[in-house]
Design a protein around this motif. Structure first.
Motif: not given
Length: 585
Positions: A289, A314, A319, A321, A323, A343, A345-347, A382, A475
């Motif tokens: 990561k 984080d 990655l 996130t 939450t 939450g 999330k970006r990946e 998503e 995901t």
């Protein structure tokens, strides 16, 4: 003859002895080296003699008079060390030489016949005579009949009986007889143990001193009640449950053994609260990561019912996130609770980019079998992009996960296993765009091997049924590659590809890993490993394999792993560096 002698355990002397020898090798000529040779013995008996010999702690700079004095007392030390293992007729020949600036001692030991346990008498009197735990322990102790005598085993018998009595609540228990009789002529031993447990105590009144939570909630942490048989194990479980909760900084749980009345033991519980607000900030690095930056906030007591609020952020190049979770303790607050939250999330990997939002409700429960169960309902939206696809999906996902982790040490395990099983499903409806069923299994098994080594086996298997794969968010697609998958490949680099060769993920994943680790020093080791598998479609399975070497550091804050790996059968694969921290069990 009654004796309580037992093997010497002067390991600090052995460590000092090795240090002295090393310094002698570095600082003196090769011929000027103190040396103690022992012939005629092997295994634990030899080790005990080595630990017992005082002369072995000396070096070339020690005065001659001291060496001769310690050499003279070696007869008594060796005899004591041999007796501890049942050798009462050992014979010794020895020699001491001075010259060339140093000294050497040589001991030749003939152990003679070893004493064996001819008879064991274990008698339990009092209420414990009918206690199933004592009946079982007595049967185990009697099985040592006809075994070779080891004085440490005799001491261990007494400790086990005393420990069980304390654990089961026989607080007035005592030995009426504890005797080890040696018949040197017959090379036999008799163990005679008579133990009076006395009456069994019960828990009396529990007094709780705290003012931050509802008393009814605190009482749900307590694993015993007034009138139950007294149990040290129950006290320890209660203390551990309260200590591991987010509410208390210090837990004082004291049985009042000086004020027992009518066999009732009063107990006092004093609780010192943690600070209500807790903040964390962390930085790190992970080869999967990249650089990591994290922060968190916890409100440990939103109210006297023990509700907790957690917020975490984080961020890394791959990655990120954020939450927010609200937690409510249930009937067993140490392990069971309900939570809800959400939450984002970006990946951004080599294979895809995604942005998702989630609302979730979860019930977590520890089962009596040792498994930890989580049942959940997630609502996920998503949007995702691969080189060959750009889409978005809405899902309503009920599911569950079951986790079991067993190890001999939570920080530095030598053996144990971890098993995790997850299932999710979705039926097409206004809140879910596709029909979906997915199961995922992951396991790690670690076992000690000779010469301070260990074997680690890791396996992963996942399978998906979906009516429209193009609508399955990234995901929930399977990929392979990376530190915890197939080393030698980048994070989520592997999987089925489209017509243009772009990795789009698959319905299935299978990974198997074998790793051998050899300890070098107290906190370091080296490892050799091979990982094999891939993410795939049933009609197109392409196995990828990576292998390499690694360095292991058992730091004060946990295991740190450094791995160098290369793909097998890929001429242009190069070498991939992997780094991670944290236990794998």
């Amino acid at each position: 003859m009654e004796t309580d002698s037992k093997p010497k355990t002067r390991r600090q002397h052995l460590g000092r002895r090795n240090t002295v020898k090393l310094l002698a090798l570095l600082c003196l000529p090769a011929w000027a080296q103190a040396d103690v040779e022992i012939d005629g013995l092997s295994g634990e008996v030899r080790n005990n003699v080595e630990l017992t010999l005082s002369v072995a702690d000396e070096n070339c700079e020690s005065p001659e008079w001291k060496i001769r004095d310690l050499y003279a007392q070696a007869d008594q030390e060796i005899d004591q060390a041999m007796r501890a293992f049942g050798y009462y007729h050992s014979q010794l020949a020895k020699q001491l030489r001075f010259g060339d600036g140093c000294w050497q001692a040589h001991f030749v030991i003939a152990p003679g016949p070893r004493t064996s346990i001819a008879e064991i008498n274990v008698e339990i009197r009092g209420e414990a005579a009918e206690d199933p735990a004592f009946v079982k322990l007595r049967e185990q102790l009697l099985q040592q009949r006809n075994l070779a005598l080891n004085h440490a085993d005799y001491e261990s018998m007494k400790r086990k009986i005393n420990a069980l009595a304390a654990e089961q609540g026989y607080l007035q228990a005592k030995f009426l007889t504890h005797r080890l009789h040696i018949d040197k002529q017959q090379h036999s031993a008799l163990i005679d143990l008579v133990f009076d447990s006395g009456p069994r105590n019960r828990f009396g009144v529990l007094s709780i001193d705290q003012d931050v939570l509802d008393p009814a909630l605190v009482e749900r942490f307590v694993s015993f009640k007034s009138g139950d048989y007294y149990s040290a194990k129950q006290l320890a479980q209660t203390h551990a449950a309260l200590t591991s909760s987010p509410y208390f900084q210090r837990v004082d749980l004291q049985p009042d053994l000086d004020n027992i009345q009518d066999l009732q033991v009063p107990v006092t519980l004093t609780l010192h609260p943690r600070k209500t607000h807790h903040y964390t900030v962390g930085i790190g690095y992970d080869t999967d990561k990249g650089p990591l930056l994290g922060g968190g906030y916890q409100n440990r007591r939103l109210n006297r019912d023990g509700h907790v609020l957690n917020a975490d952020l984080d961020v890394s190049p791959v990655l990120a996130t954020a939450t927010l979770e609200y937690t409510v303790p249930l009937q067993k607050p140490a392990s069971d609770y309900f939570s809800f939250g959400g939450g984002i999330k970006r990946e951004d990997t080599d294979s895809y980019q995604s942005l998702s939002g989630k609302l979730s409700a979860r019930v977590k429960k520890s089962l009596d079998s040792g498994w930890k169960q989580t049942l959940f309902l997630d609502s996920v939206y998503e949007s995702y992009k691969t080189d060959g696809d750009d889409d978005s999906t809405l899902l309503l996902l009920p599911g569950g996960s079951w986790l079991r982790s067993v190890s001999d040490d939570p920080v530095r395990p030598r053996q144990g296993y971890r098993i995790e099983f997850n299932v999710i499903g979705s039926a097409q409806n206004p809140l879910s765009d596709i029909n979906l069923a997915q199961a995922h299994f992951a396991a790690v098994w670690q076992h000690p091997m000779p010469w301070r080594s260990r074997l680690l086996v890791r396996a992963e298997q996942g399978a998906t049924l979906v009516d429209d794969f193009s609508k399955l968010p990234t995901t929930y697609r399977f990929y392979a590659g990376g530190m915890n998958s197939i080393r030698g490949y980048s994070y989520k680099e592997l999987g089925p590809t489209d017509a243009a060769g772009n990795v789009i993920g698959g319905r299935f994943v299978s990974v198997l890993s074998l790793e051998y680790e050899q300890g070098l020093f107290d906190d370091w080791g080296i490892a050799a490993f091979i990982d094999s598998g891939n993410a795939y479609e049933p009609d197109d399975i392409r196995i990828k394999t990576g292998a390499g070497l690694g360095l292991r550091w058992y730091s004060p804050f946990g295991l740190v792993r450094f791995d160098l790996a290369t793909p097998i059968g890929q001429p242009d694969g190069g070498i991939q560096f992997h780094f991670a921290a944290g236990t794998r069990l």
